[in-house]
Scaffold this motif. Sequence first.
Motif, short mmCIF file in Angstrom:
data_model
loop_
_atom_site.label_atom_id
_atom_site.label_comp_id
_atom_site.label_asym_id
_atom_site.label_seq_id
_atom_site.Cartn_x
_atom_site.Cartn_y
_atom_site.Cartn_z
N LEU A 24 0.92 -1.09 -0.12
CA LEU A 24 0.06 0.02 -0.13
C LEU A 24 0.86 1.23 0.08
CD1 LEU A 24 -2.57 1.43 0.31
CD2 LEU A 24 -2.72 0.91 2.61
N ASP A 25 1.11 1.67 -1.16
CA ASP A 25 1.92 3.01 -1.12
C ASP A 25 1.07 4.26 -1.15
OD1 ASP A 25 3.99 1.36 -1.59
OD2 ASP A 25 3.93 1.34 -3.98
N VAL A 26 -0.25 4.34 -1.62
CA VAL A 26 -0.83 5.62 -1.27
C VAL A 26 -2.32 4.88 -0.78
CG1 VAL A 26 -1.99 7.58 -2.60
CG2 VAL A 26 0.22 6.55 -3.34
N ALA A 27 -2.43 5.54 0.33
CA ALA A 27 -3.96 5.36 1.03
C ALA A 27 -4.75 6.62 0.80
CB ALA A 27 -3.63 5.13 2.42
N TYR A 28 -6.09 6.44 0.38
CA TYR A 28 -6.80 7.57 0.36
C TYR A 28 -8.33 7.42 1.00
CZ TYR A 28 -9.74 5.63 -3.31
OH TYR A 28 -10.59 4.72 -3.95
N GLU A 74 -8.08 2.45 -1.21
CA GLU A 74 -8.86 3.29 -0.22
C GLU A 74 -8.74 2.65 1.17
OE1 GLU A 74 -13.43 5.08 0.46
OE2 GLU A 74 -13.30 3.26 -0.68
N ALA A 75 -8.15 3.50 2.11
CA ALA A 75 -7.81 2.79 3.40
C ALA A 75 -8.22 3.97 4.55
CB ALA A 75 -6.37 2.41 3.52
N PRO A 76 -9.19 4.23 4.93
CA PRO A 76 -9.73 5.30 5.47
C PRO A 76 -9.08 5.40 7.03
CG PRO A 76 -11.57 4.37 4.66
CD PRO A 76 -10.25 3.33 4.52
N ARG A 77 -8.92 4.39 7.58
CA ARG A 77 -8.24 4.30 8.99
C ARG A 77 -6.79 5.09 9.15
NH1 ARG A 77 -10.70 -0.91 10.61
NH2 ARG A 77 -12.61 -0.24 12.01
N ARG A 78 -5.91 4.82 7.84
CA ARG A 78 -4.68 5.26 7.73
C ARG A 78 -4.60 6.91 7.78
NH1 ARG A 78 -0.58 3.08 3.20
NH2 ARG A 78 0.94 4.70 3.76
N ASP A 80 -6.68 8.65 9.58
CA ASP A 80 -7.53 9.30 10.52
C ASP A 80 -6.80 10.61 11.11
OD1 ASP A 80 -9.72 7.58 10.30
OD2 ASP A 80 -9.13 5.99 11.86
N PRO A 81 -5.50 10.65 11.28
CA PRO A 81 -5.08 11.77 11.85
C PRO A 81 -5.19 12.91 11.28
CG PRO A 81 -3.44 9.83 12.01
CD PRO A 81 -4.58 9.32 11.22
N VAL A 82 -4.96 12.74 9.70
CA VAL A 82 -5.38 14.14 8.86
C VAL A 82 -6.66 14.41 9.13
CG1 VAL A 82 -5.35 14.64 6.56
CG2 VAL A 82 -3.50 13.16 7.46
N ALA A 83 -7.67 13.40 8.92
CA ALA A 83 -9.04 13.74 9.22
C ALA A 83 -9.34 14.57 10.49
CB ALA A 83 -9.88 12.60 8.93
N ALA A 84 -8.92 13.69 11.41
CA ALA A 84 -8.94 14.61 12.75
C ALA A 84 -8.44 15.93 12.66
CB ALA A 84 -8.31 13.73 14.07
N GLU A 85 -7.42 16.47 12.19
CA GLU A 85 -6.72 17.67 12.08
C GLU A 85 -7.51 18.53 11.26
OE1 GLU A 85 -2.61 18.19 11.90
OE2 GLU A 85 -2.01 16.67 13.30
N LEU A 86 -7.94 18.06 10.04
CA LEU A 86 -9.03 18.97 9.30
C LEU A 86 -10.27 19.20 10.05
CD1 LEU A 86 -8.27 17.24 5.88
CD2 LEU A 86 -7.92 19.51 6.42
N ASP A 87 -10.81 18.30 10.60
CA ASP A 87 -11.94 18.46 11.38
C ASP A 87 -11.72 19.57 12.62
OD1 ASP A 87 -13.51 16.65 10.22
OD2 ASP A 87 -13.26 14.80 11.60
N GLU A 88 -10.80 19.34 13.36
CA GLU A 88 -10.21 20.76 14.21
C GLU A 88 -10.05 21.84 13.74
OE1 GLU A 88 -6.81 18.90 15.74
OE2 GLU A 88 -8.00 17.37 16.95
N TYR A 89 -9.56 21.73 12.36
CA TYR A 89 -9.22 23.30 11.68
C TYR A 89 -10.73 23.61 11.55
CZ TYR A 89 -8.37 26.22 7.92
OH TYR A 89 -8.42 27.29 6.81
N PHE A 90 -11.70 23.06 10.71
CA PHE A 90 -13.01 23.48 10.18
C PHE A 90 -13.85 23.84 11.60
CE2 PHE A 90 -11.97 21.43 6.28
CZ PHE A 90 -11.97 22.68 5.61
#
Length: 189
Positions: A24-28, A74-78, A80-90
Motif C-alpha cells: 500500500l503506497d498511497v492510501a486515500y 482506499e484505506a480510511p483508517r490510515r 484518521d490523523p489527517v481527518a482529525a486535524e482537518l475536522d479541528e481546523y474546520f
Amino acid sequence: MSEDDALTTLRARLVAEAADQGLLDVAYRTLDTPIGRLLIAATPVGLVRVAFECEDNNEVLAELAGQISPRVLEAPRRLDPVAAELDEYFAGTRRDFDVPLDYALSSGFRQTVQRYLPHIGYGQTQTYKQVAEQVGNQGAVRAVGTACATNPLPVVVPCHRVLRSDGTLGGYRGGLAAKGALLTLEGAG
C-alpha cells in the motif's frame, strides 16, 4: 451477513493485508467538510494530496497512480490523523497542521513556494508579490501564482492566504467560494 457487510469486511481485510505486505503506497479517503467533500491521500512519508469536490476523484487517483505508485487503495483508517486535524481546523480549534507532508507532487520553485506557505500565519494574508519576495525571487510573481494554483495540498498548505496586490482573491483550485470561506473561517476575509 448482508452483501454490503461482506464487502466491507473483504475491503478491510484487503487493506490490512496490503499494508502488512508493504503493498500500500498511497492510501486515500474522503472527508465531508464545510467547503465540500475532500479527497485526502497519503504515502508512508505523509499527506500527499488534498483534492476538492470540483476535481474529478478518478483523475486525482490516476494522477497519484501515475506519479507516485499504482498501488493506491482506499484505506480510511490510515488517514484518521489527517481527518482529525482537518475536522479541528474546520471547527476553529486548530490553527496549524502537524501531520507530516509529502511534497512528491511538486518540485523546484513550486515546491519552494509551497513549503513557504505554512509560514503565513492563520488569519493572515500575503500578496503573490510578497511571497515572491519572501522566497527570494521578487520577479517571480506569476510563478508564485502558478505554485499556488498547482498546490497539491490546499487547506493544509494554505495557498488560500495568498491574494492579489489589490486585495482580491485571485484564483483557487477549489473555487473562489472555498477560498473565501477559508479566509472567513480564519477571520482574514
